[in-house]
Design a protein around this motif. Structure first.
Motif, mmCIF file in Angstrom:
data_model
loop_
_atom_site.group_PDB
_atom_site.id
_atom_site.type_symbol
_atom_site.label_atom_id
_atom_site.label_comp_id
_atom_site.label_asym_id
_atom_site.label_seq_id
_atom_site.Cartn_x
_atom_site.Cartn_y
_atom_site.Cartn_z
ATOM 1 N N UNK A 180 0.796 -1.228 0.000
ATOM 2 C CA UNK A 180 0.000 0.000 0.000
ATOM 3 C C UNK A 180 0.830 1.281 0.000
ATOM 4 N N UNK A 181 1.877 1.410 0.831
ATOM 5 C CA UNK A 181 2.653 2.657 0.813
ATOM 6 C C UNK A 181 3.287 2.939 -0.553
ATOM 7 N N UNK A 182 3.721 1.881 -1.241
ATOM 8 C CA UNK A 182 4.352 2.052 -2.543
ATOM 9 C C UNK A 182 3.336 2.451 -3.604
ATOM 10 N N UNK A 183 2.182 1.812 -3.590
ATOM 11 C CA UNK A 183 1.124 2.148 -4.540
ATOM 12 C C UNK A 183 0.682 3.593 -4.328
ATOM 13 N N UNK A 184 0.516 3.981 -3.073
ATOM 14 C CA UNK A 184 0.083 5.348 -2.767
ATOM 15 C C UNK A 184 1.125 6.364 -3.206
#
Length: 231
Positions: A180-184
């Motif tokens: 999630x942090x990377x996608x965001x």
């Protein structure tokens, strides 16, 4: 045959306490590839590929690492950005390449550095895998990126803000896995580049974890060819 550690020791140099490895081309240089290491063991990212002969003898390679994990900027009072910049500038000079024929490459912290240095030093292309782009998405991570980003010395700022304030925009290839942090973060980067009219290609990977081997040697060669660096 020398071990990887021995090969590194044979080629490693330093400037103002900053270690690096520069492997010059064996003929007229087509391009310079600058590889930034990630957090963790503080090693040189991708160097084993090139010391084992996977590179091209017509290209030069520069390998950088940041054991302080301060995004290649250092902290206030112990700044390092100028030294890393000087190392890169000297590699550009020794390679004899135009700035548009320099590719910066990195994963995570190294990906953030790849975009930052390509922007500030007016280089041609940044290839970044799961880079940290802004404080909000970094705060979502379990890896402790946010305090390191906040403590990094100037000129470090959030990458979206850097790009919006810059007169030079490198071509950016962003590789993203499924955490999630990377996608965001890549969504923030995408929105930013759309707003300012920059060139961004996003490559989604099947890897489920933050750590990944992308971009590969083949990925780097494909991007360089597409940008006309092999003419």
């Amino acid at each position: 045959m020398l071990s990887l550690a021995d090969e590194i020791a044979l080629n490693e140099k330093s400037l103002s306490g900053i270690s690096y490895v520069f492997l010059p081309a064996k003929s007229a240089t087509r391009k310079l590839v600058v590889c930034f290491g990630a957090m963790g063991k503080g090693g040189y990212s991708r160097i084993s590929w090139y010391l084992q002969g996977k590179g091209d003898s017509r290209d030069s390679y520069l390998f950088l690492r940041d054991p302080t994990e301060s995004y290649y900027c250092g902290t206030v009072g112990e700044e390092t950005f100028a030294t890393y910049s000087a190392i890169i500038e000297e590699a550009v000079h020794q390679s004899g390449v135009e700035r548009r024929n320099v590719i910066t490459v990195g994963n995570s912290m190294g990906g953030t550095a790849a975009i930052m240095f390509a922007t500030l030093l007016r280089l041609g292309c940044a290839m970044a895998t799961n880079p940290q782009i802004d404080f909000a998405s970094a705060a979502m991570s379990k890896w402790g990126w946010l305090p390191r980003m906040r403590s990094a010395a100037p000129p470090f700022i959030e990458i979206d803000k850097l790009l919006k304030s810059s007169k030079h925009l490198p071509v950016i290839h962003a590789y993203v896995t499924s955490e999630a942090p990377d996608i965001t973060a890549v969504k923030v980067l995408t929105d930013c580049m759309e707003e300012i009219g920059g060139t961004l290609m996003v490559h989604r990977q099947e890897d489920q974890e933050h750590k990944t081997s992308c971009p590969t040697v083949e990925d780097i060669e494909k991007v360089a060819f597409g940008l006309g660096m092999h003419r």
